[in-house]
Design an enzyme around this catalytic site. Structure first.
Site, PDB file in Angstrom:
ATOM      1  N   HIS A   1       0.868  -1.127   0.069  1.00  0.00           N
ATOM      2  CA  HIS A   1       0.125  -0.022  -0.023  1.00  0.00           C
ATOM      3  C   HIS A   1       0.923   1.235  -0.311  1.00  0.00           C
ATOM      4  CE1 HIS A   1       0.697   0.814   4.151  1.00  0.00           C
ATOM      5  NE2 HIS A   1       0.866  -0.549   4.353  1.00  0.00           N
ATOM      6  N   ASP A   2       0.563   2.179  -0.646  1.00  0.00           N
ATOM      7  CA  ASP A   2       0.840   3.478  -0.702  1.00  0.00           C
ATOM      8  C   ASP A   2       2.362   3.780  -1.361  1.00  0.00           C
ATOM      9  OD1 ASP A   2      -1.319   4.895   0.787  1.00  0.00           O
ATOM     10  OD2 ASP A   2      -0.617   3.533   2.358  1.00  0.00           O
TER      11      ASP A   2
ATOM     12  N   GLY B   1       5.001  -1.320   2.754  1.00  0.00           N
ATOM     13  CA  GLY B   1       4.077   0.027   2.365  1.00  0.00           C
ATOM     14  C   GLY B   1       4.619   1.274   2.516  1.00  0.00           C
TER      15      GLY B   1
END
Length: 262
Positions: free
Chosen positions: A125-126, A143
């Protein structure tokens, strides 16, 4: 909305609200959820799942049994709106997992153009992935990782959350990164240590002799003379007006917060 020129296997499930562009090919036993946009000319192999607020650009290839746009593994994620944006001309091989962003990370995982991800790659994520990168088999970005343009990650590597791998850097096979890797640095080991300059990076090869000498000079300051980072940053600022390639170093040190590999 599905283009009339798209080809979709009868066994695949496409939820209402999916946007599929011209010349898209979707293989058998795929699932595409509402909210997904797939750009012109993208090919999706069999048994692929694409979820959520996911935007996929033009002429991408996504390998079989990949999971694209799945919910973040971040325990702070509470169902807020978040997404995944993938650019154009990327090759994402079999068994890839790419997760959506979180509110804490700006809301989007972003992948640029012309990247190659081999089988079993994980992008958490991200993450912010630039253009023309390569990630080898079974390597993973945790992440919030930033991967600069033309960076190369060989097979079986792991990059810790919030780390930056600078433009044109390379991680050799089975490298574990827990601090930031400056641009054009070759790194290896668990934990990663510098091994010299990645002289095969396209931007480095394409630069003139003086810019190459300046990059070697910066490497010498950081890793042979063990100069303080603040002093190296001042040297970069002094030289960057004359040598455009040093903009990558300015961007890197502006963002670097975990310290650099030593």
């Amino acid at each position: 909305m599905i283009s009339s020129s798209a080809s979709i296997a009868a066994s695949s499930i496409i939820e209402p609200g999916v946007v599929i562009g011209p010349q898209v090919v979707i293989g058998p036993f795929c699932f595409i959820s509402a909210g997904v946009h797939i750009g012109e000319g993208t090919h999706i192999a069999s048994h692929v799942v694409i979820n959520g607020n996911t935007r996929i650009g033009r002429n991408n290839m996504i390998g079989m049994e990949s999971s694209i746009g799945e919910v973040s593994q971040d325990l702070k994620y509470a169902g807020e709106t978040a997404g995944l944006a993938i650019g154009d001309d990327n090759r994402i091989d079999r068994h890839a997992t790419i997760h959506r962003g979180t509110a804490q990370g700006g809301g989007f995982t972003r992948i640029g153009n012309r990247n190659i991800f081999d089988g079993g790659v994980h992008i958490g994520h991200d993450c912010q992935v630039g253009n023309d990168t390569f990630i080898g088999e079974n390597s993973g970005l945790a992440g919030h990782v930033t991967l600069g343009d033309e960076a190369r990650i060989d097979a079986m590597c792991a990059v810790h959350q919030f780390c930056i791998v600078g433009a044109g850097a390379r991680l050799l096979q089975s490298t574990c990164v827990v601090q930031d890797v400056p641009p054009y640095v070759l790194a290896a080991g668990n934990r990663a240590v510098p091994q010299g300059i990645h002289e095969q990076a396209a931007a480095y090869l394409g630069s003139d002799v003086m810019q190459q000498k300046v990059i070697r000079h910066l490497y010498d300051l950081l890793y042979h003379q063990q100069a303080a980072v603040d002093g190296v940053k001042q040297e970069i600022e002094r030289l960057s007006q004359e040598y455009p390639l040093l903009r990558h170093f300015n961007e890197f040190f502006t963002r670097s917060a975990r310290g650099i590999i030593r």
